[in-house]
Design a protein around this motif. Structure first.
Motif, PDB file in Angstrom:
ATOM      1  N   VAL A  65       1.106  -1.306  -0.117  1.00  0.00           N
ATOM      2  CA  VAL A  65       0.104  -0.342   0.176  1.00  0.00           C
ATOM      3  C   VAL A  65       1.021   1.250   0.081  1.00  0.00           C
ATOM      4  O   VAL A  65       2.083   1.251   0.365  1.00  0.00           O
ATOM      5  N   THR A  66       0.524   2.047  -0.998  1.00  0.00           N
ATOM      6  CA  THR A  66       1.271   3.678  -0.818  1.00  0.00           C
ATOM      7  C   THR A  66       0.482   4.340  -0.708  1.00  0.00           C
ATOM      8  O   THR A  66      -1.071   4.580  -1.100  1.00  0.00           O
ATOM      9  N   VAL A  67       0.970   5.063   0.439  1.00  0.00           N
ATOM     10  CA  VAL A  67      -0.119   6.203   1.227  1.00  0.00           C
ATOM     11  C   VAL A  67      -0.042   7.668   0.570  1.00  0.00           C
ATOM     12  O   VAL A  67       1.315   8.073   0.407  1.00  0.00           O
ATOM     13  N   GLN A  68      -0.977   8.192   0.140  1.00  0.00           N
ATOM     14  CA  GLN A  68      -1.183   9.718   0.016  1.00  0.00           C
ATOM     15  C   GLN A  68      -0.533  10.700   1.881  1.00  0.00           C
ATOM     16  O   GLN A  68      -1.449  10.381   2.720  1.00  0.00           O
ATOM     17  N   THR A  69      -0.351  11.736   1.404  1.00  0.00           N
ATOM     18  CA  THR A  69       0.068  12.693   2.321  1.00  0.00           C
ATOM     19  C   THR A  69      -1.513  13.325   2.228  1.00  0.00           C
ATOM     20  O   THR A  69      -1.033  14.045   3.052  1.00  0.00           O
ATOM     21  N   TRP A  94      -5.664   5.473  -2.083  1.00  0.00           N
ATOM     22  CA  TRP A  94      -6.278   5.438  -3.048  1.00  0.00           C
ATOM     23  C   TRP A  94      -6.488   4.171  -3.578  1.00  0.00           C
ATOM     24  O   TRP A  94      -5.169   3.275  -3.245  1.00  0.00           O
ATOM     25  N   LEU A  95      -7.746   3.337  -4.340  1.00  0.00           N
ATOM     26  CA  LEU A  95      -7.756   2.154  -4.448  1.00  0.00           C
ATOM     27  C   LEU A  95      -6.622   1.851  -5.892  1.00  0.00           C
ATOM     28  O   LEU A  95      -5.996   0.725  -5.171  1.00  0.00           O
ATOM     29  N   TRP A  96      -6.042   3.144  -6.509  1.00  0.00           N
ATOM     30  CA  TRP A  96      -5.402   1.930  -7.717  1.00  0.00           C
ATOM     31  C   TRP A  96      -3.888   1.926  -6.549  1.00  0.00           C
ATOM     32  O   TRP A  96      -2.759   1.512  -7.229  1.00  0.00           O
ATOM     33  N   ASN A  97      -4.015   2.633  -5.500  1.00  0.00           N
ATOM     34  CA  ASN A  97      -2.098   2.221  -5.314  1.00  0.00           C
ATOM     35  C   ASN A  97      -2.633   0.521  -3.841  1.00  0.00           C
ATOM     36  O   ASN A  97      -1.537   1.467  -2.954  1.00  0.00           O
ATOM     37  N   ILE A  98      -3.334   0.586  -3.965  1.00  0.00           N
ATOM     38  CA  ILE A  98      -3.381  -1.211  -2.830  1.00  0.00           C
ATOM     39  C   ILE A  98      -2.804  -2.065  -4.325  1.00  0.00           C
ATOM     40  O   ILE A  98      -3.838  -2.357  -5.001  1.00  0.00           O
TER      41      ILE A  98
END
Length: 50
Positions: free
Chosen positions: A32-36, A42-46
């Motif tokens: 998972v990439t977390v946004q600041t 976002w779903l596209w970052n999982i």
């Protein structure tokens, strides 16, 4: 309108005053990439872990 805008900006009406705590769970097979700028990813970052 310019005076109203100046007043609103000076009074900090749009200043953030709270932030929802970000909590989520994944497993070792998920990356998972977390946004600041967002409290949850976002779903596209999982994605599947490499």
């Amino acid at each position: 309108m310019a005076e109203l805008n100046a007043y609103i900006v000076e009074q900090a009406w749009f200043a953030p005053w709270f932030r929802v705590q970000s909590s989520f769970a994944t497993n070792a097979d998920t990356q998972v990439t977390v946004q600041t700028d967002n409290s949850v990813p976002w779903l596209w970052n999982i994605a599947p872990a490499a």
